[in-house]
Each structure stands twice: as structure tokens, then as C-alpha cells.
Design an enzyme around this catalytic site. Structure first.
Site, PDB file in Angstrom:
ATOM      1  N   LYS A 193       0.835  -1.201   0.000  1.00 30.15           N
ATOM      2  CA  LYS A 193       0.000   0.000   0.000  1.00 30.15           C
ATOM      3  C   LYS A 193       0.869   1.249   0.000  1.00 30.15           C
ATOM      4  O   LYS A 193       0.662   2.163  -0.803  1.00 30.15           O
ATOM      5  CB  LYS A 193      -0.909  -0.021   1.232  1.00 30.15           C
ATOM      6  CG  LYS A 193      -2.107   0.877   1.109  1.00 30.15           C
ATOM      7  CD  LYS A 193      -2.988   0.793   2.357  1.00 30.15           C
ATOM      8  CE  LYS A 193      -3.784  -0.488   2.437  1.00 30.15           C
ATOM      9  NZ  LYS A 193      -4.328  -0.734   3.776  1.00 30.15           N
TER      10      LYS A 193
ATOM     11  N   ARG B  10      -3.238   2.981   8.585  1.00 30.32           N
ATOM     12  CA  ARG B  10      -3.555   1.828   7.740  1.00 30.32           C
ATOM     13  C   ARG B  10      -2.404   0.839   7.748  1.00 30.32           C
ATOM     14  O   ARG B  10      -1.245   1.224   7.630  1.00 30.32           O
ATOM     15  CB  ARG B  10      -3.790   2.311   6.301  1.00 30.32           C
ATOM     16  CG  ARG B  10      -4.543   3.604   6.215  1.00 30.32           C
ATOM     17  CD  ARG B  10      -4.546   4.208   4.821  1.00 30.32           C
ATOM     18  NE  ARG B  10      -5.227   3.366   3.845  1.00 30.32           N
ATOM     19  CZ  ARG B  10      -5.299   3.668   2.547  1.00 30.32           C
ATOM     20  NH1 ARG B  10      -4.696   4.746   2.081  1.00 30.32           N
ATOM     21  NH2 ARG B  10      -5.941   2.869   1.731  1.00 30.32           N
TER      22      ARG B  10
ATOM     23  N   GLY C 149      -6.025 -10.730   6.954  1.00 26.04           N
ATOM     24  CA  GLY C 149      -5.971 -11.001   8.395  1.00 26.04           C
ATOM     25  C   GLY C 149      -5.468  -9.825   9.212  1.00 26.04           C
ATOM     26  O   GLY C 149      -5.489  -9.843  10.436  1.00 26.04           O
TER      27      GLY C 149
ATOM     28  N   MET D 254      -4.814  -5.743  10.619  1.00 22.89           N
ATOM     29  CA  MET D 254      -5.644  -4.791  11.339  1.00 22.89           C
ATOM     30  C   MET D 254      -6.512  -3.961  10.391  1.00 22.89           C
ATOM     31  O   MET D 254      -6.085  -3.572   9.326  1.00 22.89           O
ATOM     32  CB  MET D 254      -4.771  -3.834  12.136  1.00 22.89           C
ATOM     33  CG  MET D 254      -5.584  -2.991  13.094  1.00 22.89           C
ATOM     34  SD  MET D 254      -4.709  -1.535  13.650  1.00 22.89           S
ATOM     35  CE  MET D 254      -5.050  -0.416  12.321  1.00 22.89           C
TER      36      MET D 254
ATOM     37  N   ARG E   4      -3.696  -1.322  -6.382  1.00 19.95           N
ATOM     38  CA  ARG E   4      -2.892  -2.545  -6.309  1.00 19.95           C
ATOM     39  C   ARG E   4      -3.333  -3.442  -7.439  1.00 19.95           C
ATOM     40  O   ARG E   4      -4.404  -3.240  -8.024  1.00 19.95           O
ATOM     41  CB  ARG E   4      -3.088  -3.254  -4.969  1.00 19.95           C
ATOM     42  CG  ARG E   4      -4.508  -3.721  -4.782  1.00 19.95           C
ATOM     43  CD  ARG E   4      -4.707  -4.408  -3.455  1.00 19.95           C
ATOM     44  NE  ARG E   4      -6.131  -4.488  -3.157  1.00 19.95           N
ATOM     45  CZ  ARG E   4      -6.647  -4.603  -1.959  1.00 19.95           C
ATOM     46  NH1 ARG E   4      -5.870  -4.643  -0.910  1.00 19.95           N
ATOM     47  NH2 ARG E   4      -7.946  -4.687  -1.790  1.00 19.95           N
TER      48      ARG E   4
ATOM     49  N   HIS F 279     -16.169  -8.247   0.969  1.00 24.70           N
ATOM     50  CA  HIS F 279     -15.134  -9.150   1.477  1.00 24.70           C
ATOM     51  C   HIS F 279     -15.299 -10.544   0.891  1.00 24.70           C
ATOM     52  O   HIS F 279     -14.363 -11.149   0.373  1.00 24.70           O
ATOM     53  CB  HIS F 279     -15.216  -9.186   3.009  1.00 24.70           C
ATOM     54  CG  HIS F 279     -14.214 -10.107   3.635  1.00 24.70           C
ATOM     55  ND1 HIS F 279     -14.503 -11.416   3.942  1.00 24.70           N
ATOM     56  CD2 HIS F 279     -12.919  -9.908   3.965  1.00 24.70           C
ATOM     57  CE1 HIS F 279     -13.430 -11.972   4.470  1.00 24.70           C
ATOM     58  NE2 HIS F 279     -12.457 -11.082   4.495  1.00 24.70           N
TER      59      HIS F 279
ATOM     60  N   SER G 230      14.114 -42.595 -15.152  1.00 18.03           N
ATOM     61  CA  SER G 230      12.932 -41.834 -14.770  1.00 18.03           C
ATOM     62  C   SER G 230      12.929 -41.753 -13.249  1.00 18.03           C
ATOM     63  O   SER G 230      12.937 -42.782 -12.568  1.00 18.03           O
ATOM     64  CB  SER G 230      11.680 -42.530 -15.281  1.00 18.03           C
ATOM     65  OG  SER G 230      10.546 -41.874 -14.783  1.00 18.03           O
TER      66      SER G 230
ATOM     67  N   CYS H 161       8.663 -39.054 -12.834  1.00 21.33           N
ATOM     68  CA  CYS H 161       7.302 -39.577 -12.915  1.00 21.33           C
ATOM     69  C   CYS H 161       6.608 -39.618 -11.558  1.00 21.33           C
ATOM     70  O   CYS H 161       5.551 -40.191 -11.408  1.00 21.33           O
ATOM     71  CB  CYS H 161       7.299 -40.955 -13.555  1.00 21.33           C
ATOM     72  SG  CYS H 161       8.201 -42.169 -12.599  1.00 21.33           S
TER      73      CYS H 161
ATOM     74  N   TYR I  40      11.925 -34.393 -19.610  1.00 18.23           N
ATOM     75  CA  TYR I  40      10.473 -34.318 -19.505  1.00 18.23           C
ATOM     76  C   TYR I  40      10.014 -34.496 -18.058  1.00 18.23           C
ATOM     77  O   TYR I  40      10.769 -34.991 -17.220  1.00 18.23           O
ATOM     78  CB  TYR I  40       9.790 -35.371 -20.398  1.00 18.23           C
ATOM     79  CG  TYR I  40       9.957 -36.796 -19.910  1.00 18.23           C
ATOM     80  CD1 TYR I  40       9.088 -37.337 -18.966  1.00 18.23           C
ATOM     81  CD2 TYR I  40      10.985 -37.595 -20.398  1.00 18.23           C
ATOM     82  CE1 TYR I  40       9.242 -38.630 -18.511  1.00 18.23           C
ATOM     83  CE2 TYR I  40      11.148 -38.905 -19.949  1.00 18.23           C
ATOM     84  CZ  TYR I  40      10.279 -39.413 -19.004  1.00 18.23           C
ATOM     85  OH  TYR I  40      10.436 -40.696 -18.541  1.00 18.23           O
TER      86      TYR I  40
HETATM   87  P1  ADP Z   1      -7.712  -2.231   3.404  1.00 18.25           P
HETATM   88  O1  ADP Z   1      -6.289  -2.628   3.391  1.00 18.25           O
HETATM   89  O2  ADP Z   1      -8.574  -3.118   4.194  1.00 18.25           O
HETATM   90  O3  ADP Z   1      -8.222  -1.950   2.023  1.00 18.25           O
HETATM   91  P2  ADP Z   1      -7.370   0.599   3.754  1.00 18.25           P
HETATM   92  O4  ADP Z   1      -6.199   1.031   4.536  1.00 18.25           O
HETATM   93  O5  ADP Z   1      -7.271   0.699   2.287  1.00 18.25           O
HETATM   94  O6  ADP Z   1      -7.778  -0.846   4.208  1.00 18.25           O
HETATM   95  O7  ADP Z   1      -8.590   1.471   4.231  1.00 18.25           O
HETATM   96  C1  ADP Z   1      -9.890   1.144   3.931  1.00 18.25           C
HETATM   97  C2  ADP Z   1     -10.647   2.338   3.460  1.00 18.25           C
HETATM   98  O8  ADP Z   1     -10.561   3.389   4.374  1.00 18.25           O
HETATM   99  C3  ADP Z   1     -10.140   2.928   2.157  1.00 18.25           C
HETATM  100  O9  ADP Z   1     -10.615   2.255   1.066  1.00 18.25           O
HETATM  101  C4  ADP Z   1     -10.704   4.309   2.226  1.00 18.25           C
HETATM  102  O10 ADP Z   1     -12.048   4.322   1.810  1.00 18.25           O
HETATM  103  C5  ADP Z   1     -10.654   4.617   3.702  1.00 18.25           C
HETATM  104  N1  ADP Z   1      -9.496   5.458   3.969  1.00 18.25           N
HETATM  105  C6  ADP Z   1      -8.252   5.092   4.298  1.00 18.25           C
HETATM  106  N2  ADP Z   1      -7.455   6.156   4.430  1.00 18.25           N
HETATM  107  C7  ADP Z   1      -8.222   7.223   4.170  1.00 18.25           C
HETATM  108  C8  ADP Z   1      -7.988   8.641   4.130  1.00 18.25           C
HETATM  109  N3  ADP Z   1      -6.784   9.134   4.371  1.00 18.25           N
HETATM  110  N4  ADP Z   1      -9.020   9.434   3.841  1.00 18.25           N
HETATM  111  C9  ADP Z   1     -10.226   8.930   3.571  1.00 18.25           C
HETATM  112  N5  ADP Z   1     -10.519   7.642   3.602  1.00 18.25           N
HETATM  113  C10 ADP Z   1      -9.535   6.791   3.890  1.00 18.25           C
HETATM  114 MG    MG Z   2      -7.868  -0.644   0.874  1.00 15.49          MG
END
Ligand code: ADP
Ligand code: MG
Ligand code: MG
Length: 916
Positions: A54, A124, A133, A135, A380, A496, A805, A872, A892
């Protein structure tokens, strides 16, 4: 590289060196934090390793001048150091975070914790690869009782300010303080009931203020402390929570399932907030630059007006389409973004095209519109179905975004599996009871189950299940893995459930709104039907249909893009792909999938047929050669017929026939009933049979009287088999079948002398057949290498062999001294303790078994430069093992029929990688 950055990079490199000799990265100069706009110029992978996916992509988007709110990334190295220091922050980190905040404050002219003009941030997580998995993101951090007033004044929007504050309290309390979010949801629901409103958006500032009061009381009740008011305390709490989430249970499970090393660590991104919840000209959304289900080149996504963060994926409100085209297709009346916010939409289109060009891959993007202005929050490479990944790769070659080699490398060979398996028969009768979104394609049938744990339990009992949930969350991952398919009532194509299911290759129907789940009574109602836990349902993830009962399936279509891609793969690869098959049906499937011969035809399977097992038993029970020959004579025509059929389906290609391998007692009757049946038909006493069974009993059959050892004791068995092979060859010649050259394979050779004796046996039989029909036969004689001694003596053995083989199943057992049949009990522990990276019966043990293979290849070639080399064992269908085989110089690999396309692709990838 700009000078300043170069200096920094050099400094870090030096510090790293120092670390190797001293110990920790204690130097205050070490850089733990990078603002998005001045990250180091590293190659994409190294940047991702340092900043997580990210963070790396946020800085990349800024570099190509896209609108991204400013912020900074705390590196994955900082996370690892945090653990090295026993969950303490390295000293320099605190100062560097402070400095980075200052830079952000300067950029957007707000300040963190300031009561009249507060900077709010999101915190984030972001590992190298996206991990469900980890946070959850905390939004609106920096709000407290004072700053919220400032925010309300500054934006002249009190409802927004308090909506943001309550969201922050909810999220922070849940992910950082560990207060279950149900606490807050219940309070909101009750409040709305009393007030008589339906939607959160109908609540006013006063409502939120009152609710915030109740939230705070609840937090004190649960944690004994009030909600933190100090913004720095808030920030460090969130940073610590991200670091700790790297090793929480969910993350550990996901890492294990996906082979992600613990050493990678996670980065933390702190980013200034933009707001999608400020009113009707604000929105938040997620989109894919191409359709992730079909791969079709059309922009695809969902958005919500006046919403924030993960409202779109959480399934609380049903999101709207981004494009008008998609809205019309879905028959929805809710305006698309294209219609409601044309300016922001057009900007988004320009940006997504730029991103695709830049990354040269389909992107999954997240964005927010604040007062009509578009902000990018994430990009991504998008998860996609197997079918979509092939279409996208082939299309991108046509669009000249990537070349053919890259297209071939883009496809994970393992996903082909899902394309080769059946889909629902369009002509089958279906009892459709609901329709949701076609979230992840493929057909699945199983028992209805309502919890992830139940799905896992059913799987352990060998039963198929369909996991039915209101919506899924990261806690359900293990159940989604265990289930055949997933059905949810809420959430869209980017929910999800949908994203995770596509990633796993599980069929999924999401947002089937007419289904009403009653978790407590373990049933769901739909229309007039009541479906209970354990009832069978079928999902069609390609149409979104939910059906009662089981529905017929049909064979997959492997033409079109699939065959285009496979043709590219075939053109580059140098490994040939053969198959392990002995029945005409398997042989045909394999040939249709592109097998270039048979690498292992096990003759013993042919003995079990009802008609012949009696003669086989007679042969085994014989007390002397004459009786045995008598029985063998009766088996001969059967074997000959089998070979004729196989040679015909494989006409023009090589066929490796392995002579009898398993210990004889495997063929003997086991139950009393079988024994008495055999006794009466062979006209001998039951006692005689039981005695013979006792005679043949072995303590350790895997290492017992089997393989070529049988033929050393009873040469007439192999003589009969060779006669059948050569006679079949004769018949094929007569029938003008395109020539095949049989490769007669002697199993379990340990010494050169064994092979010398048995090779002479084969030649002797060939001479007899040649004389009988006065023709010349072409054939090869070789051996399996499946004992360490044979591998080590390859030089001597190759004097007798036209080919080797590698039987890597037995070679793994004998090299590791681990029995495949008993290893299930402890191999998991070995993998968990990092003794083995992966089960050595699934992927070749390069350091042990691999060494023996290399030694045998080298020494075999020294003596016989033309010796044919193949594999094989089961490993022949495993992409990593195939990579090994390519580099070891094998000619092969041979694998089961359904793995042939996987092997073709993996072989091409091995070649392309080795060229680079
Ligand atoms: P994930 O990895 O689960 O996608 P993110 O870190 O992308 O989590 O955050 C999820 C959502 O939170 C983003 O898609 C966005 O909508 C919102 N978000 C994250 N950072 C910001 C920000 N700086 N301003 C506004 N919304 C945010
Ligand atoms: Mg996201
Ligand atoms: Mg998330």
C-alpha cells in the site's frame, strides 16, 4: 537518483553493514519513516519490501502526479525491530514520526491536535502483499472533545463532524482497545428504533453527541478507562495495534495458508484524511480497471454517496454502480457515479487508464470524493478469477502492454485447475430459489452450513459444504477455505466475500437479498422454502443462481484465450510434458490436455480387473514355475489388449511401461468371503491360501519383495509382460498405427547388476517375438531411479539404461526415511516448526532428493550422453518441482492427466525465468 536520497540510501546501507557486525539498528540516523513524496528510488519489489504494497503504491501514485492525500509510511523494518526490541519502538522512530507529521501539516495547512484547525489522519496497515488477516484501518484519528468542535466550525457541518468522531471512536475502540463493535452497533440500533429512523445518515449532530456519550460509558465499562483524548496517545496506540496485528491469530492463519514468511513484517501508513461523508457531493468507492470475474476490458466498480471508508465493502448499505452501463445491466434505479458526479467520474476514468498503463496490469483502486474533488487512496494489482487472469493477460498482449513471455509468467499455474473442472450443465433442471451477484465463478454443491467452524469441521469429515453468511469478515477465512462455495445475503461484487472467494478460486454468490438467515435456528428462508443446516444446495458463481439440491455438471471449454496462452507457453518451454496414465480414458483426457506421451504406465492396475484378478491370484499361489506359467499365459492376452489400446491412443508418442512393481500380497484376497471364493474357483483349500498369505506377509512391504526384486525371483512374470508389450506393438504395426516406441521401465533398481540381468531378459523376449514374426522391434530399456543407492551409482547403472525416470515418491521416502503413508501424523508439525518449508511429498525436497537427482543426471550423462531423463513422481505436476526439473536438465516431466496444462505452463515459466 537525486543526491539527497542517494545519500540516505548510502547511509542506510552503511548502517546495515554496521548492524551485521554490532547488533541492532540503534543508530539515530537509521531511517524508519518515509513521507510519501520522498521515498527512496528502489525497484518496485524492494520498495514494496520496505514500505509494504500500500505504501509503495501510494508513493508511486504521487510520483506520477495523481491526487493522493499526503502522509507517510513507517517501514516494515520498523515492525521487525519492534519485535526484536520485545514490542518497544526504536528510539529514533518517535522523533521521525513527529518530523513526518510536521511535513504533512505544512502541506495541508492543518495541525495535529489543534483545536481550531485539526489535522485528522487514517492509520492503515500494509504488508508486502495484501492480507485480509491484518488490522482494520482506523479513520479520523486526531478527533477528541475539543478538535471535534473545531472541525464542526471549520466545515460548518456539525453533523459531519460528530459522525466522523463517532466513527473514529467505534473503529479505534474495536481495533485498538479490543471492544467488540457489536457494543456500538447495538447502541445505534436501539437509538434508531426509539427515534423511529431507518438509516444512519438520518441521524443529526445531537443524536451522535448523545450516542458518543453512551459509547464512552460502554468503553469505560469494558476497559476501565475513558476514551483517549491525547491525539499522540491515539496515534501510537494505532501504530502499535498495526504492528501487533502482524502476529494475531487471523494473520497467522492467512500467512500459513499462503506461505507468507513471518519475517516480512508489516508497514504502517499514516495519511491525512479526505472525507466522503461530508454531504451529497461526497462519496467513497472501489473499482477494478477491468471486470475481475470475466476479465472483460470494461471499468467496473461500486460507490456510495455520503459515506466513508469501508462502508462500500462492509455490506451495511448496498452500493451503487459506477458506470451507467453496469447500472442498466443490473436493472438498478439508483444513479451511477457517471450520472451523479460526472466530473469526478471522468477524472477517475483518466486516472484508471493511466494506472493500468503505468502498472501494466489490472488494478483494484479505492477512492474518495470530497466536495466533488476526487482523491486516490489505494491501487494494487487486482485479484481476479482464473478465467479473468487468462483473458486479461492475452488481451494485454494484443494491446501491446505486455509481451508473450510476461503474459505466460502472469498466470499462476495452480489456478488452471479451476478452469479444467466441470461447470453446471446449462440443460440440467434447476430449482432456482434465489439470485444474487455472480461474485466468483464456478459451480459448487454442498451441505448448508452457517459458521466457518462448521464448514471446517465438515471438511475434516470429508464432506462438502456451502458457507451461508449475512456477510463475511476476515474471521471467516478458514471456513471459506474449507467450504466448496460461499453464499452471502449482503454486500456487492467488491465485498469481502467476493474478493476473498475470487482469490481462493471458490465459487461465490453475494448479496442474495431475498434470503433470510436465522442463525439461531440454523436455517434460511427464501420465498416459500425453508432450507436447514445440512440440506444440499448448489451455487452458480457465474450467474449468481442459488439452487436446491445437486445439479449436473459438464466438461470445461479449453479453447479461446486458454488455448492461445497455452500455445505461447508451448512455444517457449523446453521440457516435454508426459502423463501418468494406464486406462484408455485417462490417456485420452491427458492427450486432449496436451500430453506428449506417457511417462508412467503402471501395469499392476491392469491386474485388478474382476476378470483377471483370479488368474493373477492363481499365478501368485502357484507353487512351481509350470503352474505359474500356466496362469501367466491366461493373463497375457489381457495385458496385450490393454497395451494395444494405450498404444493406439498415444500413437506417434513415447509410452513408458513400468513392469510389475508392488509386492505380490497386495493382489491376494483379504476377507474370509474372498478367500473362500478364490479357494473354490481355483480348487484349492482355504487353508492353502491362508498359508500362502502368511508366507507372503511382510513387516515392511515398501522395502520388501517388490519391484525388480520380484523378477529376480520369478523372471517369468516380466517375461510375460514384455511378451504382451511386443505382441501389442506387432499388432499396432499391422494395423498401421503411427509408430510408438515403448520404453520398458524396470522399477526399484538398486545395483547395475540387477539391471544387467533384467535388460538381458527384455532383449531375450524381444528376440523371440522378432523371430516369430520376422520383423525388427524398436524399444528402449531403462530404470526408475527411486533408491539413493541407484542415484549414487548412476554412472554404472547408465551403462545398462537408455533412460532414467526419477520416481520421486519412493525416492523421497527412501532418502528422508519417511513413509508417505505414515507421515500425515507429523509432517504438519515439521512444516509448522519450519523444518520443512513445504511437505516434501508435494514439492520436491531440493536440498536432499534434489541433490540425488542432480548427481544421477550428471553421472548418467557422463557415461551415456544420450540418456533420456524424466520424472514420474507426483512432483511432476507441481510448479516449483517443475522449475527444479528444468534447471536440473531433465528432458520431460510426467504428471496426472488434469495436471498436464499446469505442467505445460510451469515448464514455460521455468524456461523464461532461467533465460532472464
Ligand atoms: P484495506 O487494506 O482493508 O483496504 P485501507 O487502509 O485501504 O484498508 O482502508 C480502507 C478504506 O478506508 C479505504 O478504502 C478508504 O475508503 C478509507 N481510507 C483510508 N485512508 C483514508 C484517508 N486518508 N481518507 C479517507 N478515507 C480513507
Ligand atoms: Mg484498501
Ligand atoms: Mg480492511
Amino acid at each position: 537518483m537525486p543526491k539527497k536520497i542517494k545519500k540516505k540510501a548510502l547511509k542506510n546501507a552503511k548502517v546495515k553493514k554496521a548492524k551485521a557486525s554490532k547488533s541492532k539498528k540503534t543508530s539515530s540516523k537509521f531511517k524508519w519513516v518515509y513521507n510519501f513524496e520522498d521515498t527512496p528510488r528502489l525497484n518496485t519489489q524492494s520498495l514494496k519490501n520496505l514500505l509494504g504494497g500500500k505504501g509503495a503504491n501510494l508513493s508511486e501514485m504521487i510520483r506520477i502526479k495523481l491526487p493522493v492525500p499526503p502522509g507517510f509510511t513507517i517501514t516494515t523494518e520498523a515492525c521487525n525491530e519492534y519485535y526484536n526490541l520485545n514490542k518497544k519502538y526504536p528510539a529514533a522512530l518517535v522523533k521521525q514520526v513527529k518530523d513526518s507529521i510536521k511535513k504533512v501539516e505544512k502541506k495541508i495547512k492543518k495541525s495535529f491536535g489543534n483545536a481550531s484547525n485539526p489535522l485528522l489522519v487514517s492509520v492503515r496497515s500494509g504488508a508486502r502483499v495484501s492480507m485480509p488477516g491484518m488490522m482494520d484501518t482506523v479513520l479520523n484519528l486526531g478527533l477528541n472533545d475539543k478538535t471535534v468542535i473545531g472541525l464542526a466550525k471549520k466545515t460548518n457541518n456539525e453533523a459531519f463532524a460528530y459522525d466522523s468522531y463517532r466513527r473514529f471512536i467505534q473503529m479505534y475502540s474495536n481495533v485498538v482497545l479490543g471492544v467488540n463493535h457489536h457494543n456500538f452497533e447495538d447502541l445505534i440500533e436501539n437509538y434508531k428504533l426509539t427515534k423511529g429512523v431507518l438509516l444512519d445518515t438520518e441521524l443529526t449532530a445531537e443524536d451522535w453527541k448523545s450516542l458518543i456519550g453512551s459509547f464512552r460509558e460502554q468503553i469505560i465499562k469494558e476497559t476501565g478507562k475513558d476514551f483517549p483524548q491525547d491525539v499522540h496517545q491515539q496515534l501510537w496506540g494505532a501504530i502499535g495495534a498495526v504492528f501487533q496485528s502482524w502476529k494475531n491469530h487471523r494473520a497467522n492463519v492467512y500467512r500459513k495458508l499462503n506461505n507468507i514468511p513471518e519475517e516480512w513484517g508489516t508497514a504502517v501508513n499514516v495519511q491525512s484524511m479526505v472525507f466522503g461523508n461530508m454531504g451529497q457531493d461526497c462519496a467513497t468507492g472501489v473499482a477494478f480497471t477491468r471486470n475481475p470475474s470475466t476479465g472483460e476490458n470494461s471499468f467496473y466498480g461500486e460507490y456510495l454517496i455520503n459515506a466513508q471508508g469501508e462502508d462500500v465493502v462492509a455490506g451495511i448499505r448496498t452500493p451503487q454502480n459506477i458506470t451507467k452501463k453496469a447500472r442498466l445491466e443490473a436493472g438498478s434505479k439508483e444513479l451511477s457515479m457517471q450520472e451523479s458526479m460526472p466530473k469526478a467520474f471522468n477524472e477517475l476514468v483518466t486516472i484508471y487508464k493511466k494506472l493500468e498503463k503505468h502498472y501494466r496490469d489490472m488494478q483494484d483502486i479505492e477512492f474518495t470524493v470530497e466536495n466533488k474533488k476526487l482523491w486516490m487512496l489505494q491501487t494494487r494489482s487486482g485479484k481476479r478469477t482464473a478465467k479473468a487472469s487468462i483473458k486479461i493477460a492475452v488481451d494485454m498482449v494484443k494491446e501491446k502492454l505486455i509481451n508473450k513471455d510476461e503474459a505466460v509468467l502472469r498466470i499462476d499455474p495452480k489456478i488452471l485447475d479451476t478452469l479444467l473442472h466441470p461447470t453446471l450443465d446449462p440443460n440440467a433442471t434447476k430449482n432456482i430459489v434465489a439470485k444474487g451477484l455472480p461474485a466468483s465463478p464456478g459451480a459448487a454443491t454442498g451441505k448448508v452450513t452457517f459458521t466457518a467452524d462448521d464448514a471446517e469441521q465438515l471438511k475434516a469429515q470429508g464432506q462438502k459444504s456451502i458457507l451461508v453468511r449475512l456477510e463475511t469478515s476476515p474471521e471467516d477465512i478458514h471456513g471459506m477455505h474449507a467450504a466448496e462455495g460461499i453464499l452471502t445475503c449482503r454486500g456487492g461484487m467488491t465485498s469481502h466475500a467476493a474478493v476473498v472467494a475470487r482469490g481462493m478460486g471458490r465459487p461465490c454468490v453475494s448479496g442474495a437479498g431475498t434470503i433470510q438467515i436465522d442463525y439461531e435456528s440454523k436455517l434460511f428462508k427464501v420465498g416459500s422454502h425453508e432450507v436447514k443446516e445440512g440440506d444440499i444446495v448448489t451455487l452458480d458463481g457465474s450467474t449468481g443462481e442459488v439452487m436446491l439440491g445437486e445439479v449436473n455438471t459438464i466438461k470445461p471449454d479449453i479453447s479461446g484465450d486458454f488455448s492461445t496462452l497455452m500455445a505461447w507457453a508451448d512455444k517457449v518451454r523446453s521440457l516435454k510434458i508426459r502423463t501418468n496414465a494406464e486406462t484408455p480414458l485417462d490417456t485420452k483426457v491427458a492427450r486432449d490436455f496436451g500430453a506428449e506421451g506417457i511417462g508412467l504406465c503402471r501395469t499392476e492396475h491392469m491386474f485388478f480387473d474382476d476378470e483377471r484378478i483370479l488368474y493373477v491370484r492363481q499365478m501368485i499361489l502357484s507353487k512351481n514355475v509350470e503352474d505359474r506359467n500356466e496362469a501367466l499365459k491366461k493373463i497375457l492376452p489381457f495385458q496385450k489388449k490393454d497395451f494395444i489400446e494405450i498404444f493406439k491412443t498415444m500413437s506417434g508418442l513415447p509410452v513408458t511401461v513400468r513392469l510389475l512393481d508392488p509386492p505380490l500380497h497386495e493382489f491376494l484376497p483379504k476377507s474370509e468371503k474372498e478367500i473362500s471364493g478364490v479357494a473354490s474357483s481355483l480348487n484349492i483349500t482355504e487353508r492353502e491360501i491362508k498359508n500362502r498369505i502368511n508366507d507372503l506377509h511382510e513387516e515392511n512391504p515398501m522395502l520388501g519383495h517388490r519391484g525388480c526384486r520380484l523378477a529376480i525371483s520369478y523372471p517369468e512374470i516380466y517375461e510375460m509382460q514384455c511378451e504382451a508389450i511386443f505382441e501389442a506393438l506387432m499388432e499396432c504395426q499391422k494395423a498401421k498405427v503411427k509408430a510408438i516406441i515403448p520404453e520398458i521401465m524396470i522399477p526399484l533398481i538398486c545395483t547395475a547388476k540387477e539391471l544387467e540381468i533384467l535388460r538381458a531378459l527384455v532383449d531375450r523376449v524381444a528376440k523371440i517375438v522378432e523371430k516369430k514374426y520376422s520383423i525388427k522391434l524398436s524399444y528402449l530399456v531403462g530404470t526408475m531411479i527411486e533408491l539413493p543407492r541407484a542415484a549414487l551409482n548412476a554412472f554404472e547403472i547408465s551403462k545398462q539404461a537408455d533412460f532414467f525416470s526419477f520416481g520421486t515418491n519412493d525416492l523421497t521416502q527412501t532418502t528422508l526415511g519417511i513413509s508417505r503413508d505414515d507421515s500425515g501424523k507429523f509432517l504438519d508439525d515439521y512444516v509448522n516448526n519450519n523444518i520443512f518449508k513445504i511437505d516434501p511429498f508435494i514439492s520436491i525436497d531440493v536440498d536432499g532428493v534434489g541433490q540425488l537427482v542432480k548427481i544421477a543426471c550428471e553421472n548418467g550423462k557422463k557415461n551415456n550422453s544420450k540418456i533420456k531423463l524424466g520424472i514420474c513422481g507426483e512432483h511432476g505436476g507441481d510448479p516449483d518441482s517443475i522449475d527444479f526439473c528444468h534447471n536440473a536438465g531433465l528432458h520431460y516431466v510426467s504428471c496426472s492427466p488434469y495436471r498436464v496444462p499446469i505442467a505445460r505452463l510451469a515448464a514455460a515459466q521455468a524456461k523464461i525465468r532461467s533465460k532472464r
